[in-house]
Design a protein around this motif. Structure first.
Motif, mmCIF file in Angstrom:
data_model
loop_
_atom_site.group_PDB
_atom_site.id
_atom_site.type_symbol
_atom_site.label_atom_id
_atom_site.label_comp_id
_atom_site.label_asym_id
_atom_site.label_seq_id
_atom_site.Cartn_x
_atom_site.Cartn_y
_atom_site.Cartn_z
ATOM 1 N N GLU A 1 17.369 64.647 8.524
ATOM 2 C CA GLU A 1 18.552 64.548 7.670
ATOM 3 C C GLU A 1 18.186 64.652 6.203
ATOM 4 O OE1 GLU A 1 21.671 61.039 6.364
ATOM 5 O OE2 GLU A 1 20.766 60.998 8.376
ATOM 6 N N ASN A 2 17.178 63.930 5.812
ATOM 7 C CA ASN A 2 16.810 63.903 4.390
ATOM 8 C C ASN A 2 16.006 65.140 3.977
ATOM 9 O OD1 ASN A 2 17.625 61.020 3.338
ATOM 10 N ND2 ASN A 2 16.872 60.785 5.426
ATOM 11 N N ALA A 3 15.258 65.731 4.934
ATOM 12 C CA ALA A 3 14.579 66.997 4.629
ATOM 13 C C ALA A 3 15.608 68.085 4.362
ATOM 14 C CB ALA A 3 13.665 67.387 5.785
ATOM 15 N N PHE A 4 16.720 68.022 5.116
ATOM 16 C CA PHE A 4 17.779 68.998 4.881
ATOM 17 C C PHE A 4 18.371 68.821 3.475
ATOM 18 C CE2 PHE A 4 22.373 69.910 5.026
ATOM 19 C CZ PHE A 4 22.301 71.294 5.198
ATOM 20 N N LEU A 5 18.636 67.577 3.078
ATOM 21 C CA LEU A 5 19.151 67.326 1.733
ATOM 22 C C LEU A 5 18.146 67.782 0.666
ATOM 23 C CD1 LEU A 5 20.784 63.798 2.116
ATOM 24 C CD2 LEU A 5 21.920 66.021 1.956
ATOM 25 N N LEU A 6 16.870 67.547 0.952
ATOM 26 C CA LEU A 6 15.824 67.978 0.020
ATOM 27 C C LEU A 6 15.830 69.493 -0.126
ATOM 28 C CD1 LEU A 6 13.314 67.228 -1.669
ATOM 29 C CD2 LEU A 6 11.960 67.408 0.424
ATOM 30 N N ALA A 7 15.850 70.197 1.005
ATOM 31 C CA ALA A 7 15.861 71.661 0.951
ATOM 32 C C ALA A 7 17.137 72.177 0.305
ATOM 33 C CB ALA A 7 15.714 72.235 2.365
ATOM 34 N N LEU A 8 18.261 71.495 0.589
ATOM 35 C CA LEU A 8 19.537 71.917 0.003
ATOM 36 C C LEU A 8 19.496 71.809 -1.519
ATOM 37 C CD1 LEU A 8 22.308 72.871 1.083
ATOM 38 C CD2 LEU A 8 23.081 70.501 0.875
ATOM 39 N N GLY A 9 19.012 70.677 -2.019
ATOM 40 C CA GLY A 9 18.939 70.498 -3.463
ATOM 41 C C GLY A 9 17.983 71.474 -4.130
ATOM 42 N N LEU A 10 16.801 71.674 -3.530
ATOM 43 C CA LEU A 10 15.822 72.606 -4.103
ATOM 44 C C LEU A 10 16.370 74.032 -4.111
ATOM 45 C CD1 LEU A 10 12.439 71.334 -2.618
ATOM 46 C CD2 LEU A 10 13.385 70.938 -4.887
ATOM 47 N N THR A 11 17.031 74.420 -3.031
ATOM 48 C CA THR A 11 17.576 75.778 -2.971
ATOM 49 C C THR A 11 18.652 75.989 -4.022
ATOM 50 O OG1 THR A 11 17.116 75.870 -0.595
ATOM 51 C CG2 THR A 11 18.691 77.464 -1.478
ATOM 52 N N ALA A 12 19.577 75.008 -4.141
ATOM 53 C CA ALA A 12 20.649 75.146 -5.137
ATOM 54 C C ALA A 12 20.082 75.218 -6.550
ATOM 55 C CB ALA A 12 21.617 73.958 -5.012
ATOM 56 N N GLY A 13 19.137 74.343 -6.873
ATOM 57 C CA GLY A 13 18.553 74.353 -8.215
ATOM 58 C C GLY A 13 17.756 75.613 -8.490
ATOM 59 N N THR A 14 17.003 76.075 -7.502
ATOM 60 C CA THR A 14 16.176 77.279 -7.701
ATOM 61 C C THR A 14 17.043 78.508 -7.893
ATOM 62 O OG1 THR A 14 14.408 76.318 -6.354
ATOM 63 C CG2 THR A 14 14.373 78.706 -6.690
ATOM 64 N N LEU A 15 18.051 78.690 -7.033
ATOM 65 C CA LEU A 15 18.927 79.856 -7.166
ATOM 66 C C LEU A 15 19.679 79.834 -8.496
ATOM 67 C CD1 LEU A 15 20.377 80.192 -3.549
ATOM 68 C CD2 LEU A 15 18.613 81.578 -4.640
ATOM 69 N N ALA A 16 20.173 78.656 -8.898
ATOM 70 C CA ALA A 16 20.873 78.555 -10.184
ATOM 71 C C ALA A 16 19.951 78.932 -11.334
ATOM 72 C CB ALA A 16 21.419 77.140 -10.365
ATOM 73 N N ALA A 17 18.699 78.466 -11.293
ATOM 74 C CA ALA A 17 17.752 78.775 -12.366
ATOM 75 C C ALA A 17 17.424 80.265 -12.410
ATOM 76 C CB ALA A 17 16.477 77.956 -12.185
ATOM 77 N N LEU A 18 17.182 80.874 -11.249
ATOM 78 C CA LEU A 18 16.822 82.292 -11.213
ATOM 79 C C LEU A 18 17.971 83.167 -11.712
ATOM 80 C CD1 LEU A 18 14.840 82.527 -7.852
ATOM 81 C CD2 LEU A 18 13.933 82.526 -10.185
ATOM 82 N N VAL A 19 19.194 82.825 -11.349
ATOM 83 C CA VAL A 19 20.331 83.610 -11.835
ATOM 84 C C VAL A 19 20.525 83.405 -13.329
ATOM 85 C CG1 VAL A 19 22.817 83.962 -11.639
ATOM 86 C CG2 VAL A 19 21.458 83.573 -9.585
ATOM 87 N N ALA A 20 20.355 82.175 -13.802
ATOM 88 C CA ALA A 20 20.555 81.887 -15.225
ATOM 89 C C ALA A 20 19.531 82.595 -16.100
ATOM 90 C CB ALA A 20 20.506 80.380 -15.475
#
Length: 903
Positions: free
Chosen positions: A833-852
């Motif tokens: 459960e928490n690994a999923f939240l970890l991956a979810l947060g990292l993915t959202a932050g990484t994609l936002a940074a790369l697009v920005a």
């Protein structure tokens, strides 16, 4: 009359000639009068009623009529038609002298037998670029003047030690021109004994200044005479007073600057990075507030029964809220105070990191921590305010839970099964709107040239993309889920754990948001790191295709590309390296240097305007670009004011434009102009307190911006404009070096050896640019320290979420354990459960940074180090999983019986 020792003092002789000739002479101890002094003298003479006679004296190597010659002869350039006592210097019956004419002194032993109308040649030496050049000027003889009256005046020639103070010509000492006393004839010595430095020839002042004017001046003296019958002594006193009145100290090289004010302005730094720190810290502050909310909610969960008892005992909900808020406020007040003290320690550590990472090291005496009561009050008040708001938000949910549920240990209605069948519309609208606006900002970032606006588009698009990602996560979590999780083993437990991630949407969203903010900061900062690049030696890159550059402490006057320059370089190399090479090796070394091409730049000293300078540059260094480089072209331009196809193809041609409103066209490096000089393309920079040699203020029109070039330290103008502003400047101090087919390292070694006595320091262009980029990367490293704090907060947030989740579900976990599930299976269920939240947060932050940062990467200004980026994200993932595993392990070791009794 001689004194007792048989000599005459100069004062005695001057007094005699002054009485005899009846005029004053203004001359300089440096031989030439400065232009500003000459202007002031003319103004003072006009106001005093004196007649001014500007005079230029020069020593010709020979005066020749084509058959015979006179060596080492004084020639006077003046107005030969002035009346006594300042003239005339004309043959009888002649009224004026034209610029092509010359008048010779008529002395009996003169070897020149020329007649009026014959050609007379003057051979003389001029100092050009630190070396003497021999030149010949031809004149038409207009006649001869008798050596009497004004023409019999040795004091037309200023005093020059080693020449005018010698008893004969053969005893001259160290004259500044080629001298051979074997050329002296007895007739020349007799002239010297009788007439001393009385000129042997006269030309017009205009012609003399054309031939002999130099960077030192265009006059050697100004003779001043009162009107007929005037009082010379009184005129002298008045002239002295008026001369001092008209002298402009700045025009003669004296500059009065408010040193303290200049220093304080410069100490402000080239760029204020506070807004950048605040911008990056924004994401960290958000993460910290999320963690505060999670911690406070965990505290409330553990004290649910206590709060339930207060409700059951009759306390109002508002009273309990204020009680909890006051408790949180006290904690926040103490925490903010501790944070202020921690901020001082953090800032000291940051300064130490900066001094270590700075290229070449940095003296900490130049960097000191600046703390004021105002900064403490602002930081403390802001931290306390936002913490209270976060705590109030965490407390408000307590009013929605019944006292019975609180007494049973249930703290939130969100613990009940989710009844919503579909996600709320507002989250979908928010996600879509944020993505649309973010994409507009990203697109604008690729077109905006202003760096501050580009920074705003980056931060704005990043924040909106994070918002969109979290809104999408919220919408996913609020969906109803009723399907059975089929299967068995680890895959089924993993799917069940992922579904459980949506069990507490608010808490999970806070966790994902905290991790996304940390990942965004790390990825964005890493994307801004820059390197010289593999194509650095390309002609249209930051090096312009040059492998080496050099700077010389002592100006080099000789053209190193000419035969004479090559010869001088070879001789110096032979002298310096004679002991290292055999004749064959020395010949090979000389052949290496013959294949090298130099592009020399004139340099006007000033402040280093590159990012290596921590201070604000007030007077940027100016470089005169040689015509050869303008024609050659090269280098990479970020933008220019080019109008014609030729200028667009080669923006260096912009330097040849005429001045616009007195402003000289210049080209600068983009970072230097934007961040250090606070200007942009098309702006006019007026250098404070700086004037050219004519006293005019220096105004520079920025017509081009180079990109990632080796010219960060100054501004570039054409050599023609440079010499117009500083006509007295000679020599070259900066060089771009094309090594051709030779090894750059070998060329560097040979040039350092050959020109060591000139302070000639050779460096690689790649190293020079890397040093500039290293400064930017150093600042980015300090920003990444913020990302490290975000990583720490993310790990703490995960641990808090796990502890809270396991604490709430301890009965459920105990029942599963009693039914036969092993500890390892239960641990994997919670960890998934928490690994999923970890991956979810990292993915959202990484994609936002790369697009920005996409516009930044598309422009070629940055390059993502994917290996380093993946390594950092893997580190974040590992830290998060380790924190989760530790929390799960600690909870599962708790006794099961109390939890089963509750079930």
């Amino acid at each position: 009359r001689a004194g007792p020792d048989g000599t005459l003092s100069r004062d005695q002789v001057i007094a005699y000639y002054r009485q005899h000739h009846g005029y004053l002479a203004l001359e300089s101890r440096q031989m030439f009068l400065e232009d500003a002094v000459a202007v002031a003298a003319r103004q003072a003479a006009e106001e005093t009623g004196l007649t001014a006679a500007p005079t230029l004296i020069y020593l010709a190597d020979t005066i020749s009529d084509g058959k015979n010659e006179i060596p080492y002869s004084v020639v006077a350039a003046l107005d030969p038609s002035l009346p006594p006592p300042l003239g005339p210097f004309l043959p009888p019956g002649m009224e004026r002298l034209d610029d092509n004419g010359i008048v010779l002194a008529d002395w009996p032993e003169s070897p020149l037998k020329a007649k009026p109308g014959d050609r007379i040649f003057l051979t003389y030496y001029l100092e050009r670029e630190g070396r003497l050049e021999q030149r010949i000027a031809g004149f038409i003889l207009r006649g001869k003047v008798p050596l009497k009256g004004a023409a019999d005046d040795p004091f037309l020639t200023p005093e020059f030690r080693g020449i005018t103070d010698r008893l004969d010509i053969r005893s001259w000492e160290d004259p500044p021109f080629p001298y051979d006393n074997r050329r002296i004839k007895p007739a020349d010595e007799r002239y010297w004994h009788r007439y001393r430095t009385t000129p042997k020839a006269y030309v017009t002042l205009a012609k003399g200044q054309e031939l002999w004017g130099s960077r030192f001046g265009k006059l050697t003296s100004i003779r001043l005479a009162p009107p007929p019958g005037g009082d010379l002594d009184r005129a002298e006193q008045e002239f002295r007073r008026r001369l001092l009145f008209h002298l402009d100290p700045e025009r003669i090289g004296m500059r009065f600057d408010p040193v303290r004010e200049r220093g304080l302005e410069a100490a402000g730094g080239g760029t204020d990075f506070s807004m950048l720190f605040l911008g990056f810290s924004f994401f960290l502050i958000v993460a910290a507030l999320l963690l505060v909310g999670l911690l406070f909610r965990l505290n409330l969960d553990r004290r649910a029964a206590e709060v339930g008892i207060l409700f059951a005992a009759g306390y109002r909900r508002s009273t309990v809220r204020w009680l909890l808020l006051a408790e949180g406020a006290l904690l926040a007040a103490v925490g903010a105070l501790v944070g202020c003290m921690g901020a001082v320690l953090y800032s000291e550590l940051l300064l130490s990191l900066l001094s270590v990472l700075w290229p070449g090291g940095l003296d900490r005496s130049f960097l000191r921590l600046h703390v004021t009561p105002r900064s403490f009050l602002l930081g403390y008040g802001a931290a306390l305010g936002v913490s209270l708001l976060t705590i109030a938000w965490a407390v408000r949910v307590m009013g929605k839970v019944s006292p019975r549920a609180l007494l049973a240990g249930d703290t939130a209605s969100e613990g009940e099964p989710i009844r919503e069948r579909r996600p709320p519309r507002w989250s979908l609208w928010l996600a879509g709107g944020s993505v649309a606006v973010a994409l507009v900002l990203v697109g604008a970032g690729g077109w905006v040239q202003d760096h501050e606006l580009r920074a705003m588009t980056f931060f704005g698009s990043g924040a909106l993309l994070l918002t969109a990602g979290l809104a999408g996560v919220w919408a996913w979590m609020r969906r109803g889920r009723h399907a059975t999780v089929s299967g068995h083993g680890t895959p089924a437990l993993t799917r069940l754990g992922i579904r459980n991630a949506a069990r507490h949407p608010v808490r999970s969203l806070l966790t994902a948001g905290l991790l996304a903010s940390s990942a965004f900061l790390l990825v964005a900062v890493e994307s801004f790191r820059r390197q010289a690049g593999h194509d650095f030696l390309n002609r249209n890159s930051g090096s312009g295709g040059f492998a080496l550059l050099a700077e010389s402490n002592v100006p080099i006057y000789q053209d190193l590309n000419s035969e004479a320059g090559r010869q001088e370089l070879s001789e110096e190399l032979e002298r310096q390296l004679r002991s290292e090479f055999d004749p064959a090796g020395l010949t090979a070394a000389q052949a290496v240097l013959r294949d090298v091409t130099f592009y020399p730049f004139r340099v006007r000293a000033g402040d280093d305007a590159s990012c290596l300078n921590l201070y604000q540059p007030r007077r940027p260094r100016l470089l005169g670009v040689p015509d050869a480089l303008v024609v050659r072209g090269g280098f990479r331009f970020a933008d220019s004011d080019a109008k014609t196809p030729e200028e667009r193809a080669n923006p260096w041609l912009l330097l040849n434009r005429s001045r616009r409103d007195g402003a000289v066209p210049v080209i600068g490096e983009q970072n230097t102009v934007t961040w250090m000089l606070k200007k942009k393309l098309g702006d006019v920079l007026e250098v404070p307190g700086e004037t050219d040699e004519n006293g005019r203020p220096i105004r520079l029109h920025i017509v081009g911006l180079l990109k990632d070039s080796v010219f960060q330290s100054g501004l570039l103008m054409s050599e023609r404009h440079f010499l117009e502003m500083y006509p007295g400047h000679q020599g070259y101090n900066f060089f771009l070096i094309d090594t051709g087919r030779q090894s750059p390292e070998e060329v560097k070694r040979l040039l350092r050896a050959a020109l060591a006595d000139r302070g000639f320091e050779v460096a690689s262009t790649a190293e020079r640019l890397e040093s500039y980029l290293a400064v930017e990367n150093t600042y980015l490293s300090t920003f990444q320290v913020l990302g490290g704090l975000g990583l720490l907060l993310g790990a703490l947030g995960l641990a808090v979420v796990l502890l809270r989740g396991v604490w709430e579900r301890r009965g459920e976990l105990a029942l599963l354990r009693a039914l036969g599930y092993r500890h390892r299976a239960l641990g994997w269920l919670v960890l998934a459960e928490n690994a999923f939240l970890l991956a979810l947060g990292l993915t959202a932050g990484t994609l936002a940074a790369l697009v920005a940062v996409a516009p930044h990467l598309a422009s070629g200004e940055g390059e993502v180090s994917w290996l380093a980026l993946l390594g950092m994200l893997a580190l974040v993932l590992a830290v998060g999983l380790m924190a989760g595993a530790a929390a799960v392990a600690a909870t599962l070791r708790a006794p099961l019986l109390p939890a089963l009794r509750r079930e």
